[in-house]
Design a protein around this motif. Structure first.
Motif, PDB file in Angstrom:
ATOM      1  N   ALA A  96      -4.072   1.897 -53.258  1.00 28.46           N
ATOM      2  CA  ALA A  96      -2.941   2.821 -53.380  1.00 28.46           C
ATOM      3  C   ALA A  96      -1.639   2.144 -52.951  1.00 28.46           C
ATOM      4  CB  ALA A  96      -3.193   4.076 -52.548  1.00 28.46           C
ATOM      5  N   MET A  97      -1.694   1.315 -51.908  1.00 26.40           N
ATOM      6  CA  MET A  97      -0.512   0.571 -51.467  1.00 26.40           C
ATOM      7  C   MET A  97      -0.055  -0.378 -52.566  1.00 26.40           C
ATOM      8  SD  MET A  97      -0.098  -2.133 -48.303  1.00 26.40           S
ATOM      9  CE  MET A  97      -0.635  -1.005 -47.040  1.00 26.40           C
ATOM     10  N   LYS A  98      -1.011  -1.041 -53.204  1.00 22.97           N
ATOM     11  CA  LYS A  98      -0.706  -1.965 -54.306  1.00 22.97           C
ATOM     12  C   LYS A  98      -0.012  -1.212 -55.439  1.00 22.97           C
ATOM     13  CE  LYS A  98      -3.258  -4.854 -57.645  1.00 22.97           C
ATOM     14  NZ  LYS A  98      -2.709  -6.180 -57.516  1.00 22.97           N
ATOM     15  N   ALA A  99      -0.532  -0.055 -55.814  1.00 24.47           N
ATOM     16  CA  ALA A  99       0.070   0.734 -56.889  1.00 24.47           C
ATOM     17  C   ALA A  99       1.488   1.154 -56.514  1.00 24.47           C
ATOM     18  CB  ALA A  99      -0.804   1.960 -57.191  1.00 24.47           C
ATOM     19  N   GLU A 100       1.675   1.565 -55.273  1.00 21.53           N
ATOM     20  CA  GLU A 100       2.995   1.991 -54.813  1.00 21.53           C
ATOM     21  C   GLU A 100       3.982   0.821 -54.801  1.00 21.53           C
ATOM     22  OE1 GLU A 100       5.808   4.665 -53.612  1.00 21.53           O
ATOM     23  OE2 GLU A 100       3.775   5.180 -54.181  1.00 21.53           O
ATOM     24  N   ALA A 101       3.545  -0.324 -54.305  1.00 27.10           N
ATOM     25  CA  ALA A 101       4.430  -1.491 -54.206  1.00 27.10           C
ATOM     26  C   ALA A 101       4.745  -2.102 -55.568  1.00 27.10           C
ATOM     27  CB  ALA A 101       3.822  -2.544 -53.285  1.00 27.10           C
ATOM     28  N   GLU A 102       3.833  -1.975 -56.501  1.00 30.27           N
ATOM     29  CA  GLU A 102       4.027  -2.590 -57.815  1.00 30.27           C
ATOM     30  C   GLU A 102       4.787  -1.688 -58.787  1.00 30.27           C
ATOM     31  OE1 GLU A 102       0.162  -3.949 -59.101  1.00 30.27           O
ATOM     32  OE2 GLU A 102       0.232  -5.695 -57.782  1.00 30.27           O
TER      33      GLU A 102
ATOM     34  N   SER B   3       2.122   8.493 -46.248  1.00 30.29           N
ATOM     35  CA  SER B   3       1.639   9.594 -47.087  1.00 30.29           C
ATOM     36  C   SER B   3       1.533   9.160 -48.549  1.00 30.29           C
ATOM     37  CB  SER B   3       2.555  10.812 -46.956  1.00 30.29           C
ATOM     38  OG  SER B   3       3.852  10.497 -47.404  1.00 30.29           O
ATOM     39  N   ARG B   4       2.202   8.077 -48.920  1.00 34.44           N
ATOM     40  CA  ARG B   4       2.162   7.596 -50.303  1.00 34.44           C
ATOM     41  C   ARG B   4       0.960   6.701 -50.591  1.00 34.44           C
ATOM     42  NH1 ARG B   4       8.055   6.054 -49.557  1.00 34.44           N
ATOM     43  NH2 ARG B   4       7.582   4.109 -50.621  1.00 34.44           N
ATOM     44  N   TRP B   5       0.271   6.213 -49.540  1.00 35.28           N
ATOM     45  CA  TRP B   5      -0.841   5.307 -49.811  1.00 35.28           C
ATOM     46  C   TRP B   5      -2.063   5.464 -48.897  1.00 35.28           C
ATOM     47  CZ3 TRP B   5      -2.359   2.083 -45.926  1.00 35.28           C
ATOM     48  CH2 TRP B   5      -1.453   1.846 -44.896  1.00 35.28           C
TER      49      TRP B   5
ATOM     50  N   SER C 240      -8.657  -6.925 -47.700  1.00 37.76           N
ATOM     51  CA  SER C 240      -7.400  -7.507 -48.163  1.00 37.76           C
ATOM     52  C   SER C 240      -7.209  -7.252 -49.652  1.00 37.76           C
ATOM     53  CB  SER C 240      -7.354  -9.007 -47.870  1.00 37.76           C
ATOM     54  OG  SER C 240      -8.405  -9.661 -48.523  1.00 37.76           O
ATOM     55  N   VAL C 241      -5.952  -7.404 -50.075  1.00 36.77           N
ATOM     56  CA  VAL C 241      -5.600  -7.223 -51.475  1.00 36.77           C
ATOM     57  C   VAL C 241      -4.415  -8.130 -51.780  1.00 36.77           C
ATOM     58  CG1 VAL C 241      -3.956  -5.327 -51.099  1.00 36.77           C
ATOM     59  CG2 VAL C 241      -5.177  -5.466 -53.273  1.00 36.77           C
ATOM     60  N   SER C 242      -4.314  -8.537 -53.018  1.00 38.57           N
ATOM     61  CA  SER C 242      -3.167  -9.317 -53.476  1.00 38.57           C
ATOM     62  C   SER C 242      -2.275  -8.370 -54.288  1.00 38.57           C
ATOM     63  CB  SER C 242      -3.640 -10.489 -54.332  1.00 38.57           C
ATOM     64  OG  SER C 242      -2.539 -11.271 -54.720  1.00 38.57           O
ATOM     65  N   ILE C 243      -1.012  -8.275 -53.882  1.00 38.54           N
ATOM     66  CA  ILE C 243      -0.078  -7.350 -54.506  1.00 38.54           C
ATOM     67  C   ILE C 243       1.026  -8.136 -55.201  1.00 38.54           C
ATOM     68  CG2 ILE C 243       1.572  -5.486 -54.084  1.00 38.54           C
ATOM     69  CD1 ILE C 243      -0.130  -4.677 -51.656  1.00 38.54           C
ATOM     70  N   LYS C 244       1.281  -7.773 -56.425  1.00 36.67           N
ATOM     71  CA  LYS C 244       2.334  -8.457 -57.186  1.00 36.67           C
ATOM     72  C   LYS C 244       3.688  -7.836 -56.821  1.00 36.67           C
ATOM     73  CE  LYS C 244       3.428 -10.382 -61.638  1.00 36.67           C
ATOM     74  NZ  LYS C 244       3.000 -10.615 -62.989  1.00 36.67           N
TER      75      LYS C 244
ATOM     76  N   LYS D 268       9.159  -5.720 -50.037  1.00 38.75           N
ATOM     77  CA  LYS D 268       8.931  -4.407 -50.645  1.00 38.75           C
ATOM     78  C   LYS D 268       7.713  -3.703 -50.034  1.00 38.75           C
ATOM     79  CE  LYS D 268       8.738  -2.040 -55.079  1.00 38.75           C
ATOM     80  NZ  LYS D 268       8.689  -2.178 -56.531  1.00 38.75           N
ATOM     81  N   ILE D 269       6.735  -4.479 -49.599  1.00 34.03           N
ATOM     82  CA  ILE D 269       5.489  -3.928 -49.052  1.00 34.03           C
ATOM     83  C   ILE D 269       5.654  -3.540 -47.580  1.00 34.03           C
ATOM     84  CG2 ILE D 269       3.065  -4.424 -48.591  1.00 34.03           C
ATOM     85  CD1 ILE D 269       3.336  -6.573 -50.898  1.00 34.03           C
ATOM     86  N   PHE D 270       6.350  -4.360 -46.832  1.00 33.14           N
ATOM     87  CA  PHE D 270       6.486  -4.185 -45.381  1.00 33.14           C
ATOM     88  C   PHE D 270       6.925  -2.770 -44.991  1.00 33.14           C
ATOM     89  CE2 PHE D 270       8.718  -4.702 -41.316  1.00 33.14           C
ATOM     90  CZ  PHE D 270       7.767  -5.380 -40.568  1.00 33.14           C
ATOM     91  N   PRO D 271       7.951  -2.177 -45.631  1.00 33.94           N
ATOM     92  CA  PRO D 271       8.372  -0.824 -45.237  1.00 33.94           C
ATOM     93  C   PRO D 271       7.307   0.252 -45.464  1.00 33.94           C
ATOM     94  CG  PRO D 271      10.062  -1.892 -46.570  1.00 33.94           C
ATOM     95  CD  PRO D 271       8.846  -2.762 -46.629  1.00 33.94           C
TER      96      PRO D 271
END
Length: 179
Positions: A171-177, A56-58, A35-39, A44-47
């Motif tokens: 990577a998902m966190k970086a993309e979402a943030e 491909s982005r994460w 798990s990770v906590s994303i700001k 924004k994360i769901f899609p």
């Protein structure tokens, strides 16, 4: 000298029986969770998860094989969306299909690996808003065949696959943030 080999063979047979016996006592299923906590808001994360073209982005596996062959079918996102891949021996081949998509909170995926090892597993992403952040949990579960139990004695599968989950979540966190 013959006596030495006799004892060596007995020791090896006993060790093999011990390993096989121990493997038989291991669980018939497995679960790997990270798990990770994303700001960022869950909206924004769901899609990023619900649309396989966004993986491909994460996704950590997308970057392992630059020649990865991808095929998308079904709806663009949500229930019924399908992603098939064929890659090198590090990525293998398989198919994912979204089976459940609850907006901004949960996505369940049927995950079928064809190579290098055949397996059918489930992956679930759970998004839990917490003020200005969203906790994202990624869990994969499946059956643990006897051979997998034996391999698990020598290789920490949770650590190996979980490490990839950690990379993907970072990577998902970086993309979402991103602003």
């Amino acid at each position: 000298m013959l006596r030495f080999f006799k004892y060596l063979i007995i020791i090896l047979v006993l060790a093999l029986v011990g390993i096989l016996g121990y493997a038989a006592t291991r669980p018939d299923t497995f679960a790997i969770t990270r798990s990770v906590s994303i700001k960022a808001p869950a909206e924004k994360i769901f899609p990023l998860i619900n649309d396989f073209t966004a993986w491909s982005r994460w996704s950590p596996w997308e970057k392992i094989d630059p020649n990865l062959v991808r095929k998308h079918s079904g709806p663009a996102d949500g229930v019924g969306a399908v992603y098939e891949w064929t890659g090198n021996r590090d990525v293998g081949s398989g198919r994912m299909e979204i089976r459940e998509s609850v907006p901004f909170s949960r996505i369940a995926i049927a995950l079928d690996f064809k190579a290098p090892i055949e397996a059918s597993n489930s992956a679930v992403f759970t998004l839990t808003p917490k003020g200005e952040t969203t906790d994202v949990e990624w869990t994969m579960t499946g059956k643990q065949p006897y051979f997998g139990k034996i391999v698990g004695i020598f290789l920490d599968i949770d650590r190996m696959v979980g490490g990839d989950f950690d990379k993907g979540l970072v990577a998902m966190k970086a993309e979402a943030e991103k602003s």
